[in-house]
Design a protein around this motif. Sequence first.
Motif, short mmCIF file in Angstrom:
data_model
loop_
_atom_site.label_atom_id
_atom_site.label_comp_id
_atom_site.label_asym_id
_atom_site.label_seq_id
_atom_site.Cartn_x
_atom_site.Cartn_y
_atom_site.Cartn_z
N ARG A 77 2.11 -7.98 -8.35
CA ARG A 77 2.23 -7.22 -7.10
C ARG A 77 3.54 -7.51 -6.35
O ARG A 77 4.28 -6.57 -6.03
CB ARG A 77 1.00 -7.51 -6.23
CG ARG A 77 0.92 -6.65 -5.02
CD ARG A 77 -0.36 -6.91 -4.27
NE ARG A 77 -0.39 -6.00 -3.13
CZ ARG A 77 -1.40 -5.83 -2.34
NH1 ARG A 77 -2.50 -6.50 -2.54
NH2 ARG A 77 -1.35 -4.98 -1.35
N GLN A 130 -4.61 -5.10 -5.21
CA GLN A 130 -4.72 -6.48 -4.73
C GLN A 130 -5.12 -7.39 -5.88
O GLN A 130 -5.70 -6.96 -6.86
CB GLN A 130 -5.74 -6.57 -3.60
CG GLN A 130 -5.30 -5.87 -2.35
CD GLN A 130 -6.32 -6.01 -1.23
OE1 GLN A 130 -7.41 -6.51 -1.43
NE2 GLN A 130 -5.95 -5.54 -0.06
N ARG A 131 -4.80 -8.65 -5.74
CA ARG A 131 -5.10 -9.66 -6.75
C ARG A 131 -4.42 -9.35 -8.10
O ARG A 131 -4.86 -9.79 -9.14
CB ARG A 131 -6.60 -9.87 -6.92
CG ARG A 131 -7.24 -10.43 -5.66
CD ARG A 131 -8.71 -10.69 -5.84
NE ARG A 131 -9.50 -9.50 -6.06
CZ ARG A 131 -10.01 -8.74 -5.10
NH1 ARG A 131 -9.82 -9.04 -3.85
NH2 ARG A 131 -10.74 -7.68 -5.39
N ASP A 184 0.81 -1.21 0.00
CA ASP A 184 0.00 0.00 0.00
C ASP A 184 0.85 1.26 0.00
O ASP A 184 0.33 2.36 -0.18
CB ASP A 184 -0.92 0.03 1.23
CG ASP A 184 -1.95 -1.09 1.20
OD1 ASP A 184 -2.19 -1.63 0.09
OD2 ASP A 184 -2.49 -1.42 2.25
#
Length: 117
Positions: free
Chosen positions: A89, A84-85, A31
């Motif tokens: 990432r 996310q996902r 994040d």
Amino acid sequence: MKKWTVLPLFKSVYSKKQTDLTLLDFSKAFDKVSHEKLAIKLQDYGIRGPALKWVKGVLNNRHQFVIVNGSSSEPIPVSSRVPQRYVLRPLLFLIYINDYPQNVKSEMRLFADNTAL
């Protein structure tokens, strides 16, 4: 880069030398990734053209808002955070922090949002 093994750790412990190990877990690590800084680092690693444009497209033009009791706030741009996902990432985060070991004098290992030194 030399291959890392636990052998030096065992040798130090066996010979009763002081042995220190620090484990870091970056809280909310994904994040905190700045889109702008990540794009600069990607360019530094030679990722340019359509590939860079594709990654920027995934990261940019994202907005967030809050809904409370049925009323929503105005959308604001999201300038950090890897979605996310998103399959890339962990890789994007490692690219983002890959230069950290250059400033550390001990051996350091990075894996996703965890670090051992």
